[in-house]
Write a protein that holds these residues in place. Structure first.
Motif, PDB file in Angstrom:
ATOM      1  N   PHE B  33      13.706  47.936  44.860  1.00 27.14           N
ATOM      2  CA  PHE B  33      14.476  49.013  45.482  1.00 27.14           C
ATOM      3  C   PHE B  33      13.568  50.205  45.746  1.00 27.14           C
ATOM      4  CE2 PHE B  33      18.756  47.444  44.304  1.00 27.14           C
ATOM      5  CZ  PHE B  33      18.422  46.511  43.339  1.00 27.14           C
ATOM      6  N   TYR B  35      14.041  54.381  46.353  1.00 27.75           N
ATOM      7  CA  TYR B  35      14.940  55.523  46.290  1.00 27.75           C
ATOM      8  C   TYR B  35      14.172  56.779  46.670  1.00 27.75           C
ATOM      9  CZ  TYR B  35      18.796  53.110  43.905  1.00 27.75           C
ATOM     10  OH  TYR B  35      19.855  52.272  43.599  1.00 27.75           O
ATOM     11  N   PRO B  43      18.534  60.311  42.412  1.00 26.34           N
ATOM     12  CA  PRO B  43      17.919  59.398  43.391  1.00 26.34           C
ATOM     13  C   PRO B  43      18.938  58.911  44.418  1.00 26.34           C
ATOM     14  CG  PRO B  43      17.284  58.811  41.139  1.00 26.34           C
ATOM     15  CD  PRO B  43      18.382  59.815  41.026  1.00 26.34           C
ATOM     16  N   PHE B  45      19.594  56.009  47.363  1.00 30.76           N
ATOM     17  CA  PHE B  45      19.170  54.668  47.774  1.00 30.76           C
ATOM     18  C   PHE B  45      18.601  54.681  49.188  1.00 30.76           C
ATOM     19  CE2 PHE B  45      19.270  50.139  48.126  1.00 30.76           C
ATOM     20  CZ  PHE B  45      19.711  49.855  49.405  1.00 30.76           C
ATOM     21  N   TYR B  48      16.585  47.817  49.881  1.00 29.46           N
ATOM     22  CA  TYR B  48      16.568  46.805  48.821  1.00 29.46           C
ATOM     23  C   TYR B  48      15.990  45.492  49.340  1.00 29.46           C
ATOM     24  CZ  TYR B  48      18.692  42.896  46.254  1.00 29.46           C
ATOM     25  OH  TYR B  48      18.914  41.712  45.596  1.00 29.46           O
ATOM     26  N   SER B  58      20.343  50.223  54.608  1.00 26.89           N
ATOM     27  CA  SER B  58      21.331  51.186  55.078  1.00 26.89           C
ATOM     28  C   SER B  58      21.011  52.619  54.688  1.00 26.89           C
ATOM     29  CB  SER B  58      22.712  50.806  54.531  1.00 26.89           C
ATOM     30  OG  SER B  58      22.728  50.851  53.113  1.00 26.89           O
TER      31      SER B  58
END
Lengths: 113, 114
Positions: B33, B35, B43, B45, B48, B58
Motif C-alpha cells: 500500500f 499512503y 495517512p 490511502f 494498493y 482510487s
C-alpha cells in the motif's frame, strides 16, 4: 471516503496514570480495526487490532474496546510511561469494500514525568 | 529484510520536477500500500497492489501520480511535475496474508516541493 475521527486531538497524562483515547467511525460495514502509534519521524507502528465479532481485546498494557452500536472504539493504556508519548491513530477496514484502511486524524498523547 | 524500507528518507524537489520514491516491503508480503500523510493528519490511502497487480488506485490525487510493482516486490511511486501541494510524507506499508491483517509501515519519505 469513510469518516474516522477522534474525540480528543490532544491528551496529557501523568506518568503512571491510565490513558484512554477515543475514536468514532461512521461506516457501519467496517469490521476490522487497528490502533497505531506514530512517533515523530517514524511510520505508524501496530499496537493492537480487533475484529467486529469481539467487543474487547487485551494486549500488553493496552486494551481496545469496540462498541458497534454507537460505532465507537477506544484504546486504554495502563500505567502510561514517557515512551508512550506519540500520536495514536485508529484505522478501520471493511472487508466488503476492499483492502484499504481509513485513518482518523490522530490524538497526540503527552506523558508528563 | 526486517521491516519495510523506504528511500530516500527525505526529498526536496523544485516545482515541476519529477520524483521517484522507492519501497522495499517485508520479504514475502503479498500486499503493498501507498499512503500520503500531510502534516498533522492521518495517512490517506493512495493505491494498493496484490503482488504485481495494482488492484486499487482510487486514492491517487491526479494523473501525475503513478505507482508500479513490476515483479511483485519492490514498488516505486512516481510523481510527475511536482506541485507544492504534493509536499507530504509518503508511507509504504505491506502485509502478508490476503484479507484483513495489520499493515506494516515503513518510516516514509518526506517530500518537500519548493
Amino acid at each position: 471516503g469513510e469518516s474516522v475521527g477522534l474525540h480528543l486531538p490532544t491528551l496529557s497524562v501523568q506518568e503512571g496514570d491510565n490513558s484512554i483515547i477515543n475514536c468514532a467511525y461512521s461506516n457501519s460495514a467496517s469490521d476490522y480495526f487497528i490502533w497505531y502509534k506514530q512517533e515523530s519521524g517514524k511510520g505508524p507502528q501496530f499496537i493492537i487490532d480487533i475484529r467486529s465479532n469481539m467487543d474487547k481485546r487485551q494486549g500488553q498494557r493496552v486494551t481496545v474496546l469496540l462498541n458497534k452500536t454507537v460505532k465507537h472504539l477506544s484504546l486504554q493504556i495502563a500505567a502510561t510511561q514517557p515512551g508512550d508519548s506519540a500520536v495514536y491513530f485508529c484505522a478501520e477496514n471493511a472487508w466488503e469494500t476492499g483492502n484499504q484502511f481509513y485513518f482518523g486524524t490522530g490524538t497526540s498523547l503527552t506523558v508528563i514525568p | 529484510g526486517a521491516g519495510v524500507s523506504q528511500s530516500p528518507r527525505y526529498k526536496v524537489a523544485k516545482r515541476g520536477q519529477d520524483v521517484a520514491l522507492r519501497c522495499d516491503p517485508i520479504s514475502g508480503h503479498v500486499s503493498l500500500f501507498w499512503y500520503q500523510q500531510a502534516l498533522g493528519q492521518g495517512p490517506e490511502f493512495l493505491t494498493y497492489f496484490q503482488n504485481e497487480a495494482q488492484l486499487d488506485k482510487s486514492g491517487l490525487p491526479s494523473d501525475r501520480f503513478f505507482a508500479e510493482r513490476p515483479e511483485g516486490s519492490v514498488s516505486t511511486l512516481k510523481i510527475q511535475r511536482t506541485q507544492q501541494e504534493d509536499s507530504a510524507v509518503y508511507l509504504c506499508a505491506s502485509s502478508f496474508p490476503l484479507g484483513q491483517s495489520p499493515l506494516h509501515f515503513g518510516n516514509g519519505t518526506r517530500l518537500t516541493v519548493t
